[in-house]
Structure formats: structure tokens, C-alpha cells
Motif scaffolding. Sequence first.
Motif, PDB file in Angstrom:
ATOM      1  N   LEU A 424      23.646  26.764 -14.338  1.00 54.63           N
ATOM      2  CA  LEU A 424      24.119  27.992 -14.481  1.00 54.63           C
ATOM      3  C   LEU A 424      24.980  28.202 -15.911  1.00 54.63           C
ATOM      4  O   LEU A 424      25.084  29.231 -16.435  1.00 54.63           O
ATOM      5  CB  LEU A 424      24.934  28.495 -13.259  1.00 54.63           C
ATOM      6  CG  LEU A 424      24.062  28.860 -12.035  1.00 54.63           C
ATOM      7  CD1 LEU A 424      25.124  29.305 -10.984  1.00 54.63           C
ATOM      8  CD2 LEU A 424      23.224  30.077 -12.330  1.00 54.63           C
ATOM      9  N   SER A 425      25.777  27.109 -16.144  1.00 52.50           N
ATOM     10  CA  SER A 425      26.531  26.977 -17.425  1.00 52.50           C
ATOM     11  C   SER A 425      25.671  27.096 -18.302  1.00 52.50           C
ATOM     12  O   SER A 425      26.009  27.745 -19.571  1.00 52.50           O
ATOM     13  CB  SER A 425      27.268  26.034 -17.567  1.00 52.50           C
ATOM     14  OG  SER A 425      28.332  25.564 -16.359  1.00 52.50           O
ATOM     15  N   LEU A 426      24.368  26.487 -18.467  1.00 47.00           N
ATOM     16  CA  LEU A 426      23.582  26.377 -19.614  1.00 47.00           C
ATOM     17  C   LEU A 426      22.774  27.977 -19.826  1.00 47.00           C
ATOM     18  O   LEU A 426      22.981  28.414 -21.022  1.00 47.00           O
ATOM     19  CB  LEU A 426      22.574  25.261 -19.489  1.00 47.00           C
ATOM     20  CG  LEU A 426      21.347  25.012 -20.550  1.00 47.00           C
ATOM     21  CD1 LEU A 426      22.370  24.806 -21.728  1.00 47.00           C
ATOM     22  CD2 LEU A 426      20.463  24.153 -20.458  1.00 47.00           C
ATOM     23  N   SER A 427      22.615  28.294 -18.802  1.00 45.87           N
ATOM     24  CA  SER A 427      22.105  29.765 -18.779  1.00 45.87           C
ATOM     25  C   SER A 427      22.982  30.721 -19.367  1.00 45.87           C
ATOM     26  O   SER A 427      22.522  31.555 -20.052  1.00 45.87           O
ATOM     27  CB  SER A 427      21.517  30.257 -17.378  1.00 45.87           C
ATOM     28  OG  SER A 427      20.893  31.293 -17.051  1.00 45.87           O
ATOM     29  N   LEU A 428      24.023  30.593 -18.692  1.00 44.70           N
ATOM     30  CA  LEU A 428      25.362  31.725 -18.865  1.00 44.70           C
ATOM     31  C   LEU A 428      25.727  31.801 -20.695  1.00 44.70           C
ATOM     32  O   LEU A 428      25.684  32.355 -21.052  1.00 44.70           O
ATOM     33  CB  LEU A 428      26.145  31.274 -18.169  1.00 44.70           C
ATOM     34  CG  LEU A 428      27.782  32.475 -18.586  1.00 44.70           C
ATOM     35  CD1 LEU A 428      27.364  33.988 -18.353  1.00 44.70           C
ATOM     36  CD2 LEU A 428      28.954  31.899 -17.609  1.00 44.70           C
ATOM     37  N   THR A 429      25.770  30.454 -21.176  1.00 43.74           N
ATOM     38  CA  THR A 429      26.271  30.070 -22.679  1.00 43.74           C
ATOM     39  C   THR A 429      25.035  30.733 -23.447  1.00 43.74           C
ATOM     40  O   THR A 429      25.154  31.348 -24.554  1.00 43.74           O
ATOM     41  CB  THR A 429      26.371  28.619 -22.696  1.00 43.74           C
ATOM     42  OG1 THR A 429      25.377  27.922 -22.493  1.00 43.74           O
ATOM     43  CG2 THR A 429      27.883  28.371 -22.115  1.00 43.74           C
ATOM     44  N   ALA A 430      23.644  30.328 -22.974  1.00 45.21           N
ATOM     45  CA  ALA A 430      22.576  31.096 -23.680  1.00 45.21           C
ATOM     46  C   ALA A 430      22.415  32.345 -23.788  1.00 45.21           C
ATOM     47  O   ALA A 430      22.216  33.192 -24.850  1.00 45.21           O
ATOM     48  CB  ALA A 430      21.168  30.473 -23.390  1.00 45.21           C
ATOM     49  N   LEU A 431      22.905  33.101 -22.758  1.00 43.86           N
ATOM     50  CA  LEU A 431      22.953  34.747 -22.530  1.00 43.86           C
ATOM     51  C   LEU A 431      24.044  35.181 -23.306  1.00 43.86           C
ATOM     52  O   LEU A 431      23.935  36.183 -24.012  1.00 43.86           O
ATOM     53  CB  LEU A 431      23.109  35.135 -21.079  1.00 43.86           C
ATOM     54  CG  LEU A 431      21.896  35.156 -20.296  1.00 43.86           C
ATOM     55  CD1 LEU A 431      22.300  35.284 -18.704  1.00 43.86           C
ATOM     56  CD2 LEU A 431      20.780  35.956 -20.854  1.00 43.86           C
TER      57      LEU A 431
END
Length: 536
Positions: A424-431
Motif C-alpha cells: 500500500l505504501s508503494l501504491s500510495l506514493t505512486a498515486l
Amino acid sequence: MAKKDRSNVEDSKPLDDFDSILYEIGNLGRWQLIAFFFAASGSFAQAFHNIVMPFLGATPEHWCRVPELELLPEHMQKNFSIPLEENNGDVTYSQCTMFVARDYSQLAALYRNGSLETVPASFFSNVEQAKCQHGWLYDASFRSSTLVTEWDLVCGKQALAASAQSVYMLGMIAGCYGFGTLADMKGRKWTVLLSSLIFALSATAASFSPNLITFFILRLIIGAASAGTCNAAYIYGIESVGPLYRNRVGVGASLAYSTGHVLVALCAWVFRDWRYLEFSISIWLFAMLIWYFIIPESPRWLYAQGRMDECEHALRRVAKRNRKAYPDHIDLKQHLKSYRVTTTDGKSREANITDLVRTPNMRKISFIMWMQWFTVALVYYGLALNSANLGTNPYMSFVIMALVGYPANYPCTALILKHLGRRLSLSLTALIGGASCLFIALPWPTHLNWVIVTLATIGMFGANGMFTVNMLYTGELYPTVVRNIGFGTGFTWARFAGLLAPYVVLLGKYSRELPLIISVVLAIAAAIMALFLPEP
């Protein structure tokens, strides 16, 4: 009494495992502090040349030069010789065309006589246009000299200016593999000495480039040498501490990089000529050579190479620096752990790049992680290379976007990882990176430039955070047998994105929104794909 005897028995047991030995002589002491600064210095040095192109190769406002009108004020020269045209919704003076067949000599004579009000109407009736015939004039309010102004890289030659960054990235790709192999064969210390010397010589020489071809060749060498210096120094730092403290070396190197990023703007503000700027960020690199006389070769590398006498000598220096007694019960023995892959026919072999896609699960992980590396590099370099063009003060905009690297690396990303996990951290920072680019693409009025700078800063926050998560996640997802190969291919995709980033930014000359839309699409795709990764 029995308890004391057991302790003595344990203490007398020979230590032959490297991490156990390092624990005995200190795995986070004064020596590790020196190794930390060594690793940080490599990242600090690389930052200057990684991100200097917004100033070194800046394209200022320009217009066709008309020799007869050079005595006239700038605004008059434009009014009499340069046509107006629409550019991204704004009406501006043309940068590549001029009115021809006008009697500019007569106009200059009228100006000298103070009778411009008598310019005949026939002068303006000729509206025939052509490309610039005598070169260009440049606005020097931002930079007194750049690569673009010195070699006229405008009006059909913009791609040459963008290529200066791409050539550098191409050099980094070659340097990662070339100097990486050298570091494994000849050692970390020797590799940093050689790469730092090449780095300093080529970077300093670049400030004296007589032509663009020479500058490109030197820029290629600079990229390769900077990768060799940074990577070998970073590996040295990682190898000098215990396993529990390696993340601190990584965070420290990232903070050192951010510091170099900030100082680029200071150097660019002081030195407005590109040659002086290049010289100022290069000449001090010779100081990196001093490290050769301060540090021993990496004890861990010597241990892995089976050079036990040299390893023991280096470890004794570490113990002395950490003010620890060198234990008498250390017995250096090389553990030959050859990590190999077992094939379907039961045979074993060394791991190679094909093992990253050999099984369905590894294929999924590899393709998704390559997408993450490519995306974060394109978003980061896209925003960084365009940072000087955002806002009214290019130096301040650059600094603001650089400063966000501090909280993005620590503590914000650390908190996100703690509460959301890797996926989720990787997805959130990409968003976060993608959403900021999406909002920047909106048609903001000129007086709201501060909003664009704020959004770009948020985008850089997301990119920095995504890079930090990527580094950690890659190390956890790949098994030991292919971990180094996984990192190598990830960095290659990132450098490839860095190579393309200047050309993506260049698309903004034709459509302001197009580079941002590309970043948005990639970031959203990366955010969605990250959700399909396993949580380690």
C-alpha cells in the motif's frame, strides 16, 4: 560459579562468521561513522551532476538577431522585427522567425536621429517572414550563459540540449555495470579511487569544452564515473555495518543526495555562466581522492575474496578506531556460500538474469517492479528537470522541490511503511506523484504560479517516497540468489527512464500538458500494479 564457567567457554569459542566478528569489534561505532560519511559523500557528489541540467542547459527566451537594430532597446527590436504567434494559448513574440525585406538600416538611422515617429507606413506593410538569418539574441536575466546560448541549441536543435542529460544517463548505465564488475573484482576502495579520479578530471574538463561534441563525450564519461563512485562508496558503507543498521546507511545516503540537490541551486545562483557553474561543481571532486588514505579496503570484501591476512589487518584497524579490543578467539575462515539455482533436471548453476522471469511468480514480481522503477525515475526527473521553469523565481522553485527530499526520506516514508506496509505504501506514493502531475496539467492562471510550485513539490515528495519504498521492497521480494541481479535490472530501467525524461519534458514545448499526462498515466498504472505484489 557454574554460570561464570559457561561464559568463559562461550568466549573461548572461535569466531569465524564475519557478522559475529563485526559484532565483537563494533558494528555501529566510530569506524562505521567514517564509513557512513564515505557512502554519503558519493551520493552527495553524484547529486550535483545528476540534476544540474535545468541551469546548465537552460533555454532562455530568445528571438532573431537583426544586426542593424542592435542599438535599439530590446522591446523596440522585437516590435519592429519579430512577428507575434500563439504558443500554448499565449500570444508571444516568435522565437524562430522574423520579418524580412524591411529596411532596418533606415529604421536604425531614424532612431539615431531621434525621429522614429516618422517611420513610413510602407515599412510595416511588408509582412514576409523567414527563419532567423543572423543567429539569436537571448534574455540574460536568468542565466548569462548556458549550453543553449553558447551553441544556439534552439529552433530545431532543442533535442541536442535535451541529449546532454540523456548522454549522462547512458554513461550511468555503462558505469553501473562496468565499475560494478570492477568493484567485485578489484575491491571497493580501489574502484572509488579510480572512478573518483575519472569523475573529477572529466567533470572539470567539461567546463573547458571547445564544442558540443566534446562536452557530450565528457558528459558520458562523467555519468559512468559518477555511478562508479556513488555505487562503490554506498556498497562500502553497507558492508561496514551490521545487518540491522544498513537501512540507516541508505537513509543517510538519500539525505546527502538531497543536500547536494539543494546546493546545486546555490551554485547556480552564484555562478550564472555555465562554464563557471560546471567548474564549481567539479573541481572539489578531487577531494574525494583523500578517502583512499583514510579507509582500508572493505573487510567484508576481503573476507569474501579469501584474503584473510588483509582482512584481519583491516578488522584490527576497525577495532582500534571503535576503541575495542581485538578478540584473541577470532579465527577467520572463509565460508564458501555459493548461491546457486537448481534446474528442473536437478543440476545447479550460477544465477543469471533469466531467473528473474523463469517462473510465473518471479515474472509477475519482476515486471511489476520494473514498472515501478521506470515510473519513479520518469516522474522524478521529469519534475526535477522542469523545476526551474515553475514559478516566478527558478532558483527558489528548485530549492523548494529539493528540500522535500528530507521529510520524504525520513520520517514520513518510515511512518507510511510502518502503518500501511510495503504494498500500500508503494501504491500510495505512486498515486501522490501522479495526482500532483494531474493537477499541474490544469490551466492555472499566471498569478497562481505558487500553486503549481506547491503541486510539483508534492509530486517530488511522492517520487522520493516511492524510490525509498522501491529500494526496500526490491530487496525483500527477490530471494538472495537473484537479489543483486534484481537490483541491477531495476536500476537499469530507472536509468533508461532518466534517459528518456529530457525528451518527455521537451514535448512541453509543443503541448504543456503532454509530459504531465504521460507521468499521470504511468503513475496510475504503477499504483494499480503495485497492489498485485505480495506483502513480505
